[in-house]
Design an enzyme around this catalytic site. Structure first.
Site, mmCIF file in Angstrom:
data_model
loop_
_atom_site.group_PDB
_atom_site.id
_atom_site.type_symbol
_atom_site.label_atom_id
_atom_site.label_comp_id
_atom_site.label_asym_id
_atom_site.label_seq_id
_atom_site.Cartn_x
_atom_site.Cartn_y
_atom_site.Cartn_z
ATOM 1 N N SER A 292 0.848 -1.174 -0.087
ATOM 2 C CA SER A 292 -0.029 -0.257 0.162
ATOM 3 C C SER A 292 0.754 1.402 0.017
ATOM 4 O O SER A 292 1.988 1.284 0.478
ATOM 5 C CB SER A 292 -0.913 0.122 1.305
ATOM 6 O OG SER A 292 -0.297 0.585 2.389
ATOM 7 N N ASP A 293 0.321 2.261 -0.386
ATOM 8 C CA ASP A 293 0.980 3.514 -0.258
ATOM 9 C C ASP A 293 0.758 3.957 1.457
ATOM 10 O O ASP A 293 -0.064 3.281 1.690
ATOM 11 C CB ASP A 293 0.428 4.742 -1.047
ATOM 12 C CG ASP A 293 1.322 5.918 -1.359
ATOM 13 O OD1 ASP A 293 2.304 6.085 -0.648
ATOM 14 O OD2 ASP A 293 1.502 6.544 -2.303
ATOM 15 N N TRP A 294 1.655 4.969 1.581
ATOM 16 C CA TRP A 294 1.560 5.215 3.163
ATOM 17 C C TRP A 294 0.151 5.643 3.509
ATOM 18 O O TRP A 294 -0.180 6.728 3.257
ATOM 19 C CB TRP A 294 2.641 6.061 3.468
ATOM 20 C CG TRP A 294 3.975 5.385 3.800
ATOM 21 C CD1 TRP A 294 4.717 5.464 4.889
ATOM 22 C CD2 TRP A 294 4.628 4.366 2.828
ATOM 23 N NE1 TRP A 294 6.101 4.874 4.792
ATOM 24 C CE2 TRP A 294 5.839 3.919 3.845
ATOM 25 C CE3 TRP A 294 4.197 3.848 2.013
ATOM 26 C CZ2 TRP A 294 6.682 3.127 3.286
ATOM 27 C CZ3 TRP A 294 5.320 2.664 1.375
ATOM 28 C CH2 TRP A 294 6.374 2.290 1.972
ATOM 29 N N GLY A 296 -2.437 4.317 2.573
ATOM 30 C CA GLY A 296 -3.390 4.193 1.641
ATOM 31 C C GLY A 296 -4.423 2.931 1.700
ATOM 32 O O GLY A 296 -5.350 2.480 1.042
#
Ligand SMILES: *[C@@H]1O[C@H](CO)[C@@H](O)[C@H](O)[C@H]1NC(C)=O
Ligand SMILES: *[C@@H]1O[C@H](CO)[C@@H](O)[C@H](O)[C@H]1NC(C)=O
Ligand SMILES: *[C@@H]1O[C@H](CO)[C@@H](O)[C@H](O)[C@H]1NC(C)=O
Ligand SMILES: *[C@@H]1O[C@H](CO)[C@@H](O)[C@H](O)[C@H]1NC(C)=O
Ligand SMILES: *[C@@H]1O[C@H](CO)[C@@H](O)[C@H](O)[C@H]1NC(C)=O
Ligand SMILES: *[C@@H]1O[C@H](CO)[C@@H](O)[C@H](O)[C@H]1NC(C)=O
Ligand SMILES: *[C@@H]1O[C@H](CO)[C@@H](O)[C@H](O)[C@H]1NC(C)=O
Ligand SMILES: *[C@@H]1O[C@H](CO)[C@@H](O)[C@H](O)[C@H]1NC(C)=O
Ligand SMILES: *[C@@H]1O[C@H](CO)[C@@H](O)[C@H](O)[C@H]1NC(C)=O
Ligand SMILES: *[C@@H]1O[C@H](CO)[C@@H](O)[C@H](O)[C@H]1NC(C)=O
Ligand SMILES: *[C@@H]1O[C@H](CO)[C@@H](O)[C@H](O)[C@H]1NC(C)=O
Ligand SMILES: *[C@@H]1O[C@H](CO)[C@@H](O)[C@H](O)[C@H]1NC(C)=O
Length: 813
Positions: A292-294, A296
């Site tokens: 995941s993006d941070w 996200g």
């Protein structure tokens, strides 16, 4: 009737004009089709990286020996020395994983290099330099003890010229970006460092990228958040534009793919089963892990089932005064397995996906420990001695006893070379190259050194050069060579008088230039800039700090005005046809050697060879087709933020070509100090006699990059290029394909499907051969859900830009 006519009709629906949003059926984009279960990895080899099956075996043995909690810890970010961390498991001798930004440097580290941005790299159109940049970045990550490089970037692709992060990626053209992704990944992973292709997918704006608490919680308790913007993208478009470069990344054997902040058709990217299970792991046969993006991740079980393998940064509390961020995985995931909600085999697949690239790239053997100067999340540079993770990481032997390791080697040579190669000369009335001028002026606030420190994070500072943009894609510099400094050094050697004014306010004040500069110099070099950063889209395409006015004022007072823009993408430059503006060089974001790179080009030590990786239109409103959506927050509607990609396939040059609009500087354009010709006769040959029409035979199992038949060469195109000028230079011949009418209304007029960069001495002639793969001739068929070669006549256009076509041919399928 060709079967594709119906498909084309489906593509556009009842739409008379692809321009109009009026026929956009919003309801069709309100949900994303469910694709379950999440495919298991098989260990199939990637075209550019083999050994997956053997690595999978090691990963299987490793995972088989772990408890459920230990497996889950491989999937859940944890506090640690880096921007992202997977905790060590000392019981089995696992030292953990250190993930760092990315993408143009190891962001916060000391004694590390800052490379040209993705945008500059794309503008070089040079595969070798793309790969070498990747390799050197990989070497620096390895030297600092980081196993995972958070890059390269193919999303944003660059749908909107305003998007704040376009410069982190490469180009709005998916083919050029695909090549850059592939070369970068091969380069990085050749050093034993994992690359992470990001951000998957349709992440084309910063505005509304994260959910926001509603203002009205008390009045409307049912709605406590407005969800992130939903990118509503039709199926053919998501394949032919946004997925395309990721297919190259998967084919190159990328270890990981990061899902993005936005939603797609209403469903969060890190929880979207169609994009992760369906397109990425299914169609593209991706064998690594999604991350995941941070922050996200917005759900636990739902994300896991939709194909998310690792969540970042995990549970984190970076400010004691703020509530921590839930990890969603961690203990919740363990519990979900124990109570039977999530099958343990899914967690096993997730863990194997994380560990296979680790073994494949040899990270179990002799990988350096983390250098304490590299920086943890969100932006600390030193370890806090009281950090509760420090003891376990140290005990695991995961921390380097040496700090401030110098990993720069001789990388500044490449940075200087690529910085220059990514500069695009778009106008030159003979003003360049400079030849021992007697007197020059250097003006504009982008010419001088920075004055606010060497870690550009999120401030659009007034004085000083912009070697790179802001946000998490920025970097800490050890050294920046500013243009003025490098020009002064050169001028000293030449005996040139250099006058300078770096104050833009003065330069737009009556007489501010005229009354100070004496005598009027032979040439006036104007350095102007435009900031761009993660977290905010640009609010206009104007140059910052009154840059356009500075140019107008100088041009009024200096008949030989040479403009150098320093910017993260497209700008409006209304002065481009001003008679006193004799040359324009777009310097982009060239990294730490900026001054040396620009001197090399201005003085002709390097013949400019960059080409536009985007279109420069006349006015800001010419780019309206991809306006950033920023509807007013409606606190009563959690679903209020919607971005309809109504332009479908027609972004950048595809738009301007489709509507026959003139532009001052088109995609692919760029000047040299020499001239090239391309012979009007080109040879087009099929590779074999067998028909390639329609959909290729399907594969029975996943292959990274998708059906290998899509990557088979089916045609070759041969052309002859000659240097007709007086100096050695590099030409960039480009191949554009026009699909037959059966590809449907709304299909771009022509699309880049080949390029090469060749050096030629004066009078020298070389033959260049482009190979066309089946994918290059295909469209995404929304009915069969396959890539399909339409029937009819294909136009073959070879030239020096998207509009400077020198030779045409065709073939029929
Ligand atoms: C989004 O919705 C459109 C229209 O229904 C559809 O063509 C496309 O496949 C959907 N994509 C995803 C990822 O949900
Ligand atoms: C994945 O493999 C497990 C066995 O390890 C099996 O039970 C499961 O059904 C497989 N999942 C898929 C989607 O094939
Ligand atoms: C499992 O871990 C133990 C150490 O706890 C080790 O002795 C054993 O070799 C490991 N087995 C595998 C297959 O890694
Ligand atoms: C588990 O998920 C809930 C949300 O459902 C969250 O509040 C909690 O913090 C999570 N726990 C962990 C350990 O992440
Ligand atoms: C199982 O655990 C998960 C995670 O805590 C939770 O979301 C789910 O509701 C639980 N299911 C049951 C049947 O208890
Ligand atoms: C940099 O050093 C490496 C290894 O020592 C060498 O192979 C390479 O040619 C050098 N590069 C340049 C541009 O000098
Ligand atoms: C820049 O120029 C303006 C106008 O001449 C002047 O008012 C201002 O003080 C100058 N700034 C600096 C930092 O010298
Ligand atoms: C440039 O020249 C014009 C016309 O002479 C003058 O009015 C203007 O003030 C000058 N601009 C600067 C910045 O010196
Ligand atoms: C070009 O520069 C000359 C010399 O400074 C000036 O006289 C002339 O007005 C300028 N032309 C324009 C169009 O500004
Ligand atoms: C989109 O572009 C049009 C045409 O230039 C402009 O009128 C409109 O204000 C823009 N909308 C947004 C949201 O930027
Ligand atoms: C939101 O809902 C409340 C309660 O129904 C209403 O008073 C308010 O006007 C609504 N606000 C908007 C912007 O629609
Ligand atoms: C653009 O020009 C071509 C060739 O003249 C023509 O066929 C086409 O209809 C034009 N397109 C538009 C949108 O005007």
């Amino acid at each position: 009737m060709a079967p594709l006519t119906t498909l084309a009709a489906l593509f556009l629906g009842a739409v008379a004009s692809v321009e109009g949003a009026q026929d956009w059926d919003s309801a069709a984009f309100a949900t994303s089709p469910p694709v379950y279960p999440s495919p298991n990895m098989t260990g199939a080899d990637a075209a550019s990286l083999s050994g997956w099956a053997a690595a999978l075996e090691k990963a299987e043995a490793f995972v088989a020996n772990l408890t459920l909690e230990e497996k889950v810890s491989l999937l859940t970010g944890a506090p640690g020395p880096c921007v992202g961390n997977i905790a060590p498991i000392p019981r089995v001798g696992f030292k953990g994983l250190c993930l760092q930004d990315g993408p143009l440097a190891i962001r916060q580290a000391t004694y590390a290099s800052v490379f040209p941005a993705g945008l500059s790299t794309a503008a070089s159109w040079d595969r070798d330099l793309m790969k070498l940049r990747g390799q050197y970045i990989g070497e620096e990550f390895r030297g600092k003890g980081s196993q995972v490089y958070l890059g390269p970037v193919a999303g944003p692709l660059g749908r909107s010229a305003l998007a704040g992060r376009n410069w982190e990626g490469f180009s709005p053209d998916p083919y050029l970006t695909g090549v850059a992704m592939e070369e970068s990944i091969i380069g990085v992973q050749s050093t034993g460092v994992q690359a992470v292709a990001k951000h998957w997918i349709a992440y084309e704006q910063e505005t509304q990228r994260n959910p926001e608490d509603t203002f009205d919680k008390d009045t409307i308790p049912s709605v406590d958040q407005i969800m992130s913007v939903s990118s509503n993208v039709e199926d053919r478009t998501i394949h032919e534009l946004y997925t395309w470069p990721f297919a190259n990344a998967v084919r190159a054997g990328v270890a990981s793919v990061m899902c993005s902040y936005n939603r797609i058709n209403g469903s969060y990217a890190c929880q979207n089963s169609k994009t992760m299970n369906g397109i990425l792991k299914g169609e593209l046969g991706f064998q690594g892990y999604t991350m995941s993006d941070w922050m996200g991740t917005h759900g636990g079980v739902a994300s896991v089932e939709a194909g998310l393998d690792q969540t970042m940064p995990g549970a984190w509390n970076w400010e004691p005064t703020l509530p921590g961020v839930p990890s969603w995985f961690g203990g919740n995931l363990t519990k979900a397995v124990e109570n039977g909600t999530v099958a343990e085999s899914r967690v096993d697949d997730m863990a194997k996906r994380v560990m296979t690239p680790f073994y494949l790239l040899g990270q179990d053997e002799g990988f350096p420990g983390v250098d304490a100067s590299s920086g943890a999340y969100p932006m600390n540079n030193q370890f806090e001695p009281e950090s509760d993770w420090l003891e376990s990481w140290t005990a695991a032997g995961a921390i380097n006893t040496e700090s401030n390791v110098d990993v720069r080697s001789n990388h500044s040579k490449l940075i200087r070379e690529l910085g220059a190669a990514g500069m695009v000369l778009i106008k030159n009335n003979g003003a360049l190259p400079l030849s021992k001028p007697k007197d020059i002026a250097v003006v504009g606030n982008a010419a001088g050194d920075v004055q606010n420190g060497l870690y550009y994070h999120d401030v659009n500072y007034e004085p000083g050069v912009l070697p790179v943009g802001g946000g998490s894609g920025s970097a800490r510099f050890e050294n920046v060579v500013a243009p003025l400094e490098a020009i002064k050094a050169r001028a000293k050697a030449d005996g040139t008088h250099v006058q300078y004014i770096l104050n833009n306010t003065r330069l737009v004040t009556p007489g501010g230039f005229h009354d100070m500069i004496y005598p009027v110099p032979e040439a006036c070099l104007v350095f102007v800039k435009a900031w761009a950063s993660e977290g905010a889209d640009r609010d206009s395409l104007e140059l910052d700090w009154q840059g356009n006015e500075v140019v107008e004022q100088v041009a009024q007072n200096c008949s030989n005005t040479i403009v150098i823009t320093n910017s993260g993408g497209q700008n409006v430059i209304p002065w481009h046809s001003h008679p006193n503006v004799t040359a324009i060089l777009l310097a982009h974001f060239p990294g730490e050697e900026f001054g040396n790179s620009v001197v090399d080009v201005l003085y002709g030590d390097v013949n400019p060879s960059g080409r536009l990786p985007y279109t420069l239109a006349e006015k800001e409103s010419d780019y309206y087709f991809a306006n950033i959506t920023s509807s007013v927050s409606n606190p009563n509607d959690t679903n209020a933020w919607q971005a309809d990609f109504t332009e479908r396939l027609l972004i950048d040059y595809r738009h301007f070509d489709y509507y026959n609009l003139s532009v001052p500087y088109e995609f692919g354009f760029g000047l040299s100090y020499t001239n090239f010709s391309l012979s009007p006769s080109i040879t087009v040959k099929p590779v074999s006699n067998s028909s390639i029409a329609g959909v290729p035979a399907p594969t029975t199992s996943a292959v990274p990059g998708g059906n290998p038949a899509l990557w088979e060469d089916v045609y070759t195109v041969t052309a002859t290029v000659k240097n007709t000028g007086a100096v050695t230079g590099k030409a960039v011949p480009q191949l554009y394909i026009q699909l037959p009418a059966s590809a449907g209304e709304g299909t771009p007029v022509k699309q880049l499907r080949g390029f090469t960069k060749i050096e030629l001495t004066p009078g020298e002639e070389k033959t260049v051969t482009f190979t066309l793969a089946r994918r290059d001739l295909s469209i995404w068929d929304v009915v069969s859900q396959e890539w399909s070669v339409p029937s009819g006549t294909f136009g073959v256009h070879v030239g020096f830009s998207s509009r400077d076509i020198k030779a045409k041919s065709s073939f029929s399928i």
